[in-house]
Design a protein around this motif. Structure first.
Motif, mmCIF file in Angstrom:
data_model
loop_
_atom_site.group_PDB
_atom_site.id
_atom_site.type_symbol
_atom_site.label_atom_id
_atom_site.label_comp_id
_atom_site.label_asym_id
_atom_site.label_seq_id
_atom_site.Cartn_x
_atom_site.Cartn_y
_atom_site.Cartn_z
ATOM 1 N N MET A 1 -13.856 14.622 7.703
ATOM 2 C CA MET A 1 -12.467 14.153 7.693
ATOM 3 C C MET A 1 -11.926 14.187 6.265
ATOM 4 O O MET A 1 -12.579 13.751 5.325
ATOM 5 N N SER A 2 -10.731 14.749 6.089
ATOM 6 C CA SER A 2 -10.156 14.877 4.751
ATOM 7 C C SER A 2 -9.697 13.523 4.222
ATOM 8 O O SER A 2 -9.220 12.675 4.986
ATOM 9 N N PRO A 3 -9.808 13.300 2.909
ATOM 10 C CA PRO A 3 -9.343 12.035 2.333
ATOM 11 C C PRO A 3 -7.828 11.946 2.314
ATOM 12 O O PRO A 3 -7.120 12.954 2.402
ATOM 13 N N ILE A 4 -7.327 10.719 2.193
ATOM 14 C CA ILE A 4 -5.895 10.465 2.058
ATOM 15 C C ILE A 4 -5.648 10.080 0.604
ATOM 16 O O ILE A 4 -6.200 9.097 0.108
ATOM 17 N N ILE A 5 -4.835 10.857 -0.086
ATOM 18 C CA ILE A 5 -4.691 10.752 -1.538
ATOM 19 C C ILE A 5 -3.233 10.508 -1.913
ATOM 20 O O ILE A 5 -2.321 11.100 -1.330
ATOM 21 N N ILE A 6 -3.006 9.642 -2.902
ATOM 22 C CA ILE A 6 -1.686 9.467 -3.505
ATOM 23 C C ILE A 6 -1.597 10.353 -4.750
ATOM 24 O O ILE A 6 -2.475 10.304 -5.613
ATOM 25 N N VAL A 7 -0.554 11.160 -4.834
ATOM 26 C CA VAL A 7 -0.293 11.976 -6.021
ATOM 27 C C VAL A 7 0.790 11.284 -6.835
ATOM 28 O O VAL A 7 1.897 11.048 -6.340
ATOM 29 N N VAL A 8 0.468 10.951 -8.089
ATOM 30 C CA VAL A 8 1.351 10.142 -8.928
ATOM 31 C C VAL A 8 2.063 11.024 -9.956
ATOM 32 O O VAL A 8 1.419 11.795 -10.680
ATOM 33 N N SER A 9 3.374 10.887 -10.020
ATOM 34 C CA SER A 9 4.172 11.572 -11.031
ATOM 35 C C SER A 9 4.466 10.635 -12.192
ATOM 36 O O SER A 9 4.750 9.452 -11.993
ATOM 37 N N SER A 10 4.413 11.172 -13.421
ATOM 38 C CA SER A 10 4.872 10.419 -14.592
ATOM 39 C C SER A 10 5.970 11.185 -15.330
ATOM 40 O O SER A 10 6.202 10.971 -16.510
ATOM 41 N N GLU A 11 6.640 12.093 -14.622
ATOM 42 C CA GLU A 11 7.815 12.786 -15.149
ATOM 43 C C GLU A 11 9.084 12.049 -14.734
ATOM 44 O O GLU A 11 9.179 11.550 -13.604
ATOM 45 N N THR A 12 10.057 11.990 -15.611
ATOM 46 C CA THR A 12 11.371 11.484 -15.237
ATOM 47 C C THR A 12 12.040 12.510 -14.305
ATOM 48 O O THR A 12 11.626 13.680 -14.261
ATOM 49 N N PRO A 13 13.083 12.114 -13.562
ATOM 50 C CA PRO A 13 13.785 13.098 -12.725
ATOM 51 C C PRO A 13 14.278 14.308 -13.523
ATOM 52 O O PRO A 13 14.201 15.449 -13.044
ATOM 53 N N ALA A 14 14.757 14.094 -14.736
ATOM 54 C CA ALA A 14 15.231 15.213 -15.563
ATOM 55 C C ALA A 14 14.075 16.142 -15.926
ATOM 56 O O ALA A 14 14.221 17.376 -15.924
ATOM 57 N N GLN A 15 12.914 15.572 -16.249
ATOM 58 C CA GLN A 15 11.755 16.389 -16.577
ATOM 59 C C GLN A 15 11.247 17.155 -15.358
ATOM 60 O O GLN A 15 10.817 18.306 -15.473
ATOM 61 N N GLN A 16 11.307 16.521 -14.200
ATOM 62 C CA GLN A 16 10.924 17.221 -12.976
ATOM 63 C C GLN A 16 11.816 18.434 -12.746
ATOM 64 O O GLN A 16 11.332 19.535 -12.447
ATOM 65 N N ASN A 17 13.108 18.250 -12.903
ATOM 66 C CA ASN A 17 14.045 19.356 -12.679
ATOM 67 C C ASN A 17 13.870 20.453 -13.720
ATOM 68 O O ASN A 17 13.991 21.647 -13.400
ATOM 69 N N GLU A 18 13.592 20.058 -14.966
ATOM 70 C CA GLU A 18 13.363 21.068 -16.001
ATOM 71 C C GLU A 18 12.150 21.917 -15.652
ATOM 72 O O GLU A 18 12.187 23.149 -15.758
ATOM 73 N N ARG A 19 11.066 21.280 -15.212
ATOM 74 C CA ARG A 19 9.869 22.056 -14.876
ATOM 75 C C ARG A 19 10.109 22.955 -13.662
ATOM 76 O O ARG A 19 9.639 24.097 -13.623
ATOM 77 N N ARG A 20 10.852 22.455 -12.686
ATOM 78 C CA ARG A 20 11.184 23.300 -11.533
ATOM 79 C C ARG A 20 11.956 24.545 -11.982
ATOM 80 O O ARG A 20 11.822 25.625 -11.405
ATOM 81 N N SER A 21 12.790 24.406 -13.043
ATOM 82 C CA SER A 21 13.637 25.514 -13.484
ATOM 83 C C SER A 21 12.830 26.677 -14.042
ATOM 84 O O SER A 21 13.270 27.826 -13.961
ATOM 85 N N TYR A 22 11.652 26.410 -14.631
ATOM 86 C CA TYR A 22 10.870 27.513 -15.204
ATOM 87 C C TYR A 22 9.540 27.766 -14.502
ATOM 88 O O TYR A 22 8.982 28.863 -14.601
ATOM 89 N N ALA A 23 9.018 26.753 -13.782
ATOM 90 C CA ALA A 23 7.719 26.920 -13.121
ATOM 91 C C ALA A 23 7.809 26.851 -11.604
ATOM 92 O O ALA A 23 6.808 27.103 -10.929
ATOM 93 N N GLY A 24 8.967 26.490 -11.070
ATOM 94 C CA GLY A 24 9.146 26.458 -9.637
ATOM 95 C C GLY A 24 8.915 25.113 -8.982
ATOM 96 O O GLY A 24 9.551 24.790 -7.974
ATOM 97 N N LEU A 25 8.014 24.313 -9.542
ATOM 98 C CA LEU A 25 7.667 23.014 -8.976
ATOM 99 C C LEU A 25 7.550 21.984 -10.091
ATOM 100 O O LEU A 25 7.153 22.321 -11.215
ATOM 101 N N ALA A 26 7.885 20.733 -9.789
ATOM 102 C CA ALA A 26 7.559 19.642 -10.705
ATOM 103 C C ALA A 26 6.044 19.491 -10.759
ATOM 104 O O ALA A 26 5.318 20.001 -9.897
#
Length: 280
Positions: A1-26
């Motif tokens: 059975m696969s584990p249930i995992i929380i993925v934690v972000s420490s990027e601000t919304p602006a940083q998330q959008n910036e990364r999406r702009s050049y890498a496709g995903l936050a």
């Protein structure tokens, strides 16, 4: 059975959008995609350690994974304080956690350690010559790694002092702590300063995005040099057994092949499933 995992972000919304702009995903989205490729069927939840005052219900979660970000934990910012508060709750809850890059730094500071700017500058594209410490030679997080390896990396700060109850597991000549285990409160944290979860295509995108810094550090003569290297990285990502490209870049299968690049994360998930990291 696969584990249930929380993925934690420490990027601000602006940083998330910036990364999406050049890498496709936050960063947290990229991490989730890598986890799903590694463990098809894994169940993931997402949360920001900057925007929530408390942890989600942990009763149904087996582990927590911290993605990277530009957060600077040696600066007294609202984001750094929020990340420390969040991580303190993780340690108190006793849920096993893993972190890449900023994730390691958040855990170190939350447990009483310190971070600071990396000298002589950012570790760009790769962390080379990562070597186990004595403690690392027998630590399960590094099971399957050779004595020395190269991993994806992109960071300008490092852990300068580990907290009490922590062990340095690997280092290279310019980064004093490339991997560590931190035991604090009821929790156990495994972390690396590098990015096992990042594809070579993502490293190429990040390197081009930071071309000015790369050139300022003397790592490339001009943007054409950076873009030429990025093109070779993308080619190797598309054909990871191309030994000619790997040779030209000074890389090998430890970084080119997905399963070998993700070894530390796979070892963490295995330990989580075995119940090896839960408090006694």
């Amino acid at each position: 059975m696969s584990p249930i995992i929380i993925v934690v972000s420490s990027e601000t919304p602006a940083q998330q959008n910036e990364r999406r702009s050049y890498a496709g995903l936050a960063s947290h989205e990229s991490y989730a995609a890598a986890l799903r490729r590694l463990r098809p069927g894994i169940e993931l939840d997402a949360v920001s350690c900057l925007e929530t005052g408390s942890l989600p219900d942990l009763a149904r979660h087996d582990g927590i994974v911290f993605a990277g970000s530009p957060i600077q934990m040696h600066e007294d910012s609202a984001e750094a304080r929020a990340a420390v508060r969040f991580m303190a709750q993780v340690f108190q809850a006793g849920v096993p956690a893993f972190g890449s890059c900023a994730g390691l730094q958040i855990a170190a500071v939350a447990a009483g350690g310190a971070t600071g700017p990396r000298q002589p500058g950012a570790e760009v594209a790769f962390a080379r010559d990562i070597t186990r410490t004595e403690a690392g030679t027998r630590h399960p997080m590094l099971d399957g790694r050779p004595a020395t390896w190269t991993a994806p990396a992109m960071h300008s700060s490092v852990v300068t002092r580990l907290p009490a109850g922590a062990s340095s597991l690997a280092a290279n000549p310019d980064t004093p702590i490339e991997a560590a285990e931190i035991r604090h409160g009821r929790g156990t944290f495994w972390g690396v300063q590098y990015h096992p979860e990042l594809s070579l295509t993502e490293i190429a995108a990040s390197t081009v995005h930071q071309s000015d810094d790369v050139i300022d550090q003397g790592l490339a003569r001009d943007r054409r040099d950076v873009e030429a290297m990025a093109a070779r990285l993308r080619d190797l990502d598309a054909a990871p057994t191309r030994v000619d490209i790997a040779w030209q870049l000074g890389l090998n299968a430890e970084i080119a092949l997905f399963d070998r690049r993700m070894r530390e994360i796979a070892n963490f998930l295995n330990a989580v499933q075995a119940g090896a990291l839960r408090p006694l």
